[in-house]
Design a protein around this motif. Structure first.
Motif, PDB file in Angstrom:
ATOM      1  N   PRO A   1      70.338  27.048  39.829  1.00 20.87           N
ATOM      2  CA  PRO A   1      69.336  27.121  38.756  1.00 20.87           C
ATOM      3  C   PRO A   1      68.653  28.482  38.685  1.00 20.87           C
ATOM      4  O   PRO A   1      68.500  29.182  39.692  1.00 20.87           O
ATOM      5  N   SER A   2      68.209  28.819  37.497  1.00 21.56           N
ATOM      6  CA  SER A   2      67.366  29.994  37.298  1.00 21.56           C
ATOM      7  C   SER A   2      65.932  29.638  37.669  1.00 21.56           C
ATOM      8  O   SER A   2      65.522  28.471  37.603  1.00 21.56           O
ATOM      9  N   PHE A   3      65.143  30.650  38.031  1.00 24.11           N
ATOM     10  CA  PHE A   3      63.732  30.409  38.329  1.00 24.11           C
ATOM     11  C   PHE A   3      62.944  29.954  37.094  1.00 24.11           C
ATOM     12  O   PHE A   3      61.850  29.418  37.220  1.00 24.11           O
ATOM     13  N   THR A   4      63.512  30.158  35.919  1.00 20.58           N
ATOM     14  CA  THR A   4      62.846  29.625  34.721  1.00 20.58           C
ATOM     15  C   THR A   4      62.774  28.101  34.782  1.00 20.58           C
ATOM     16  O   THR A   4      61.885  27.501  34.182  1.00 20.58           O
ATOM     17  N   GLU A   5      63.684  27.490  35.513  1.00 17.63           N
ATOM     18  CA  GLU A   5      63.737  26.033  35.599  1.00 17.63           C
ATOM     19  C   GLU A   5      62.633  25.440  36.475  1.00 17.63           C
ATOM     20  O   GLU A   5      62.451  24.217  36.524  1.00 17.63           O
ATOM     21  N   VAL A   6      61.912  26.323  37.200  1.00 17.64           N
ATOM     22  CA  VAL A   6      60.744  25.841  37.952  1.00 17.64           C
ATOM     23  C   VAL A   6      59.467  26.475  37.407  1.00 17.64           C
ATOM     24  O   VAL A   6      58.421  26.455  38.059  1.00 17.64           O
ATOM     25  N   GLY A   7      59.560  27.054  36.189  1.00 16.20           N
ATOM     26  CA  GLY A   7      58.361  27.504  35.500  1.00 16.20           C
ATOM     27  C   GLY A   7      58.072  28.986  35.457  1.00 16.20           C
ATOM     28  O   GLY A   7      57.047  29.396  34.901  1.00 16.20           O
ATOM     29  N   LEU A   8      58.957  29.828  36.026  1.00 14.24           N
ATOM     30  CA  LEU A   8      58.719  31.273  35.986  1.00 14.24           C
ATOM     31  C   LEU A   8      59.342  31.850  34.712  1.00 14.24           C
ATOM     32  O   LEU A   8      60.563  31.996  34.611  1.00 14.24           O
ATOM     33  N   GLU A   9      58.516  32.171  33.752  1.00 13.69           N
ATOM     34  CA  GLU A   9      58.986  32.658  32.459  1.00 13.69           C
ATOM     35  C   GLU A   9      59.825  33.923  32.621  1.00 13.69           C
ATOM     36  O   GLU A   9      59.429  34.870  33.287  1.00 13.69           O
ATOM     37  N   GLY A  10      61.007  33.930  32.006  1.00 14.62           N
ATOM     38  CA  GLY A  10      61.884  35.096  32.066  1.00 14.62           C
ATOM     39  C   GLY A  10      62.651  35.239  33.355  1.00 14.62           C
ATOM     40  O   GLY A  10      63.481  36.150  33.499  1.00 14.62           O
ATOM     41  N   GLY A  11      62.395  34.378  34.338  1.00 17.01           N
ATOM     42  CA  GLY A  11      63.139  34.426  35.591  1.00 17.01           C
ATOM     43  C   GLY A  11      62.598  35.398  36.616  1.00 17.01           C
ATOM     44  O   GLY A  11      63.051  35.423  37.750  1.00 17.01           O
ATOM     45  N   GLY A  12      61.631  36.239  36.224  1.00 20.42           N
ATOM     46  CA  GLY A  12      61.036  37.153  37.191  1.00 20.42           C
ATOM     47  C   GLY A  12      61.638  38.534  37.178  1.00 20.42           C
ATOM     48  O   GLY A  12      62.192  38.987  36.173  1.00 20.42           O
ATOM     49  N   ILE A  13      61.544  39.202  38.306  1.00 18.88           N
ATOM     50  CA  ILE A  13      61.960  40.597  38.436  1.00 18.88           C
ATOM     51  C   ILE A  13      63.388  40.677  38.965  1.00 18.88           C
ATOM     52  O   ILE A  13      63.741  39.992  39.920  1.00 18.88           O
ATOM     53  N   THR A  14      64.195  41.514  38.356  1.00 13.41           N
ATOM     54  CA  THR A  14      65.515  41.825  38.902  1.00 13.41           C
ATOM     55  C   THR A  14      65.514  43.268  39.392  1.00 13.41           C
ATOM     56  O   THR A  14      64.732  44.097  38.931  1.00 13.41           O
ATOM     57  N   SER A  15      66.387  43.555  40.329  1.00 14.86           N
ATOM     58  CA  SER A  15      66.620  44.946  40.696  1.00 14.86           C
ATOM     59  C   SER A  15      67.509  45.559  39.623  1.00 14.86           C
ATOM     60  O   SER A  15      68.402  44.891  39.092  1.00 14.86           O
ATOM     61  N   PHE A  16      67.263  46.815  39.273  1.00 12.07           N
ATOM     62  CA  PHE A  16      68.073  47.462  38.247  1.00 12.07           C
ATOM     63  C   PHE A  16      68.529  48.834  38.717  1.00 12.07           C
ATOM     64  O   PHE A  16      67.946  49.419  39.636  1.00 12.07           O
ATOM     65  N   ILE A  17      69.560  49.336  38.086  1.00 13.91           N
ATOM     66  CA  ILE A  17      70.079  50.667  38.378  1.00 13.91           C
ATOM     67  C   ILE A  17      70.425  51.341  37.061  1.00 13.91           C
ATOM     68  O   ILE A  17      71.156  50.778  36.235  1.00 13.91           O
ATOM     69  N   GLY A  18      69.887  52.536  36.847  1.00 14.87           N
ATOM     70  CA  GLY A  18      70.155  53.272  35.617  1.00 14.87           C
ATOM     71  C   GLY A  18      70.215  54.759  35.875  1.00 14.87           C
ATOM     72  O   GLY A  18      69.940  55.231  36.993  1.00 14.87           O
ATOM     73  N   LEU A  19      70.570  55.506  34.855  1.00 15.04           N
ATOM     74  CA  LEU A  19      70.698  56.960  34.947  1.00 15.04           C
ATOM     75  C   LEU A  19      69.609  57.643  34.139  1.00 15.04           C
ATOM     76  O   LEU A  19      69.272  57.203  33.034  1.00 15.04           O
ATOM     77  N   LEU A  20      69.064  58.733  34.696  1.00 13.98           N
ATOM     78  CA  LEU A  20      68.069  59.548  34.016  1.00 13.98           C
ATOM     79  C   LEU A  20      68.345  61.015  34.307  1.00 13.98           C
ATOM     80  O   LEU A  20      69.019  61.347  35.293  1.00 13.98           O
ATOM     81  N   VAL A  21      67.808  61.881  33.467  1.00 12.62           N
ATOM     82  CA  VAL A  21      67.912  63.332  33.663  1.00 12.62           C
ATOM     83  C   VAL A  21      66.511  63.928  33.560  1.00 12.62           C
ATOM     84  O   VAL A  21      65.578  63.275  33.096  1.00 12.62           O
ATOM     85  N   PRO A  22      66.340  65.182  33.985  1.00 12.62           N
ATOM     86  CA  PRO A  22      65.012  65.807  33.882  1.00 12.62           C
ATOM     87  C   PRO A  22      64.518  65.872  32.441  1.00 12.62           C
ATOM     88  O   PRO A  22      65.310  65.985  31.497  1.00 12.62           O
ATOM     89  N   ALA A  23      63.212  65.781  32.277  1.00 12.81           N
ATOM     90  CA  ALA A  23      62.615  65.934  30.956  1.00 12.81           C
ATOM     91  C   ALA A  23      63.030  67.270  30.364  1.00 12.81           C
ATOM     92  O   ALA A  23      63.282  68.237  31.080  1.00 12.81           O
ATOM     93  N   ALA A  24      63.138  67.333  29.055  1.00 14.38           N
ATOM     94  CA  ALA A  24      63.533  68.530  28.290  1.00 14.38           C
ATOM     95  C   ALA A  24      65.033  68.784  28.309  1.00 14.38           C
ATOM     96  O   ALA A  24      65.499  69.789  27.786  1.00 14.38           O
ATOM     97  N   THR A  25      65.816  67.854  28.869  1.00 15.09           N
ATOM     98  CA  THR A  25      67.272  67.980  28.776  1.00 15.09           C
ATOM     99  C   THR A  25      67.686  67.838  27.311  1.00 15.09           C
ATOM    100  O   THR A  25      67.226  66.920  26.623  1.00 15.09           O
ATOM    101  N   PRO A  26      68.545  68.714  26.806  1.00 14.28           N
ATOM    102  CA  PRO A  26      68.932  68.651  25.385  1.00 14.28           C
ATOM    103  C   PRO A  26      69.645  67.346  25.031  1.00 14.28           C
ATOM    104  O   PRO A  26      70.212  66.658  25.876  1.00 14.28           O
ATOM    105  N   ALA A  27      69.625  67.029  23.754  1.00 14.72           N
ATOM    106  CA  ALA A  27      70.219  65.782  23.269  1.00 14.72           C
ATOM    107  C   ALA A  27      71.726  65.732  23.467  1.00 14.72           C
ATOM    108  O   ALA A  27      72.281  64.661  23.705  1.00 14.72           O
ATOM    109  N   GLY A  28      72.385  66.890  23.361  1.00 20.89           N
ATOM    110  CA  GLY A  28      73.844  66.907  23.480  1.00 20.89           C
ATOM    111  C   GLY A  28      74.342  66.376  24.809  1.00 20.89           C
ATOM    112  O   GLY A  28      75.161  65.432  24.855  1.00 20.89           O
ATOM    113  N   PRO A  29      73.899  66.926  25.951  1.00 20.77           N
ATOM    114  CA  PRO A  29      74.327  66.396  27.244  1.00 20.77           C
ATOM    115  C   PRO A  29      73.941  64.935  27.458  1.00 20.77           C
ATOM    116  O   PRO A  29      74.712  64.171  28.038  1.00 20.77           O
ATOM    117  N   ILE A  30      72.764  64.550  26.976  1.00 18.56           N
ATOM    118  CA  ILE A  30      72.354  63.155  27.125  1.00 18.56           C
ATOM    119  C   ILE A  30      73.333  62.223  26.411  1.00 18.56           C
ATOM    120  O   ILE A  30      73.753  61.197  26.949  1.00 18.56           O
TER     121      ILE A  30
END
Length: 326
Positions: free
Chosen positions: A236-265
């Motif tokens: 079961p999901s935690f939503t099934e015991v009343g936690l709206e949205g299921g709570g917090i998940t761990s996530f992994i994403g990519l970012l670059v330094p601020a001011a990086t041009p749009a082309g490389p992004i």
């Protein structure tokens, strides 16, 4: 033949054209992916699964550099201070972008202003695990028992302020269970105490708990997602015991330094999305318990929205836990 006026205009516009031309040819050298943790962990494993195809799409090598330290801050700071040219990319998780800014007085970077999102790649659900010998073997029964005995059912995490600790606080608030948080020093460190019966339960990443669940050493009772997942359809999901949205998940994403041009992004995002869409990549990622982010989340705007949601959830959990920045 150019007139004198045309020549003057062309000369004035030439410097403006050079950056655009440089972006059009990007990348012209290897791209460095900074992993702010040691080799062999879930984050490191996932980026090494997608990096070969990203390299193929970009036409340049993608080099993984592990820079562990300070809960992910050391590697994140290195990227924040790097040249904003797209050649240095942060492979980030909750700690360096969400939790640490809430729990540390001195941050070496601004998690919001110093980075630009490329895309969210993966979500790693947290799960509630118990020993197969524990009296309560369903999620509903576990929380009913814990609510009936507040302060008597222990629940471990990978440490104070970690994502699974914050999820315990959200579960307590949603269910009134009164689980007693027991911090350990790392993911999976509580497993021996769970097996021996010294510890009642733990919230840990699915990637850590899944092998023990499959072997029968531990049992996964619930998962921190909005709904059940295909890998564990009977859990079961935690939503099934009343936690709206299921709570917090761990996530992994990519970012670059601020001011990086749009082309490389744009090039980085397209290469990342192409790798995530590959069936072989998806199969490897999901087999160990991770989930691929939605196509919308894989965009810079989608990742930015997801970060806002995660920051608000973490902020609420930190308040519930009574944690103060140190």
């Amino acid at each position: 033949m150019l007139t004198r006026r045309t020549a003057v205009i062309a000369a004035a516009l030439a410097p403006l054209a050079r950056p655009a031309l440089a972006q059009a040819g990007w990348p012209e050298r290897p791209v460095r992916m900074v992993v702010p943790f040691g080799a062999g962990g879930n984050l490191d494993t996932l980026i090494r699964i997608v990096s070969p195809m990203m390299s193929q799409k970009l036409g340049q090598p993608v080099v993984i550099e592990n820079r562990p330290g300070a809960g992910g801050n050391l590697g994140a700071e290195a990227v924040a201070r790097a040249a904003p040219d797209g050649y240095t990319v942060l492979v980030a998780a909750n700690g360096s972008l969400v939790n640490n800014p809430l729990l540390m007085v001195r941050m070496p970077y601004d998690a919001v202003k110093d980075f630009v999102p490329i895309g969210l790649g993966f979500r790693t659900p947290n799960v509630l695990v118990v020993s197969p010998r524990y009296p309560q073997q369903t999620l509903a029964a576990f929380f009913a028992d814990a609510k009936a005995r507040p302060g008597q059912v222990s629940c471990a995490s990978a440490g104070v302020g970690t994502t699974n600790h914050l999820l315990i606080e959200l579960l307590n608030a949603a269910t009134g269970a009164g689980l007693v948080h027991i911090p350990y020093r790392a993911s999976g460190a509580s497993t021996p105490d769970l097996i021996s019966g010294t510890l009642s339960s733990a919230v840990d990443q699915i990637t850590t708990a899944l092998p023990q669940h499959r072997d029968g050493a531990l049992k996964i009772l619930g998962i921190g997602m909005p709904e059940r997942i295909a890998l564990l359809p009977d859990v079961p999901s935690f939503t099934e015991v009343g936690l709206e949205g299921g709570g917090i998940t761990s996530f992994i994403g990519l970012l670059v330094p601020a001011a990086t041009p749009a082309g490389p992004i744009a090039r980085l995002q397209a290469a990342f999305a192409a790798a995530l869409a590959d069936p072989a990549v998806r199969a490897r990622v999901e087999a160990i318990g991770n989930l691929i982010a939605t196509p919308e989340e894989q965009t810079p705007g989608g990742f930015a929205k997801a970060l806002e949601v995660e920051r608000e959830l973490a902020r609420r959990a930190v308040q519930l836990a009574g944690l103060k920045p140190e």
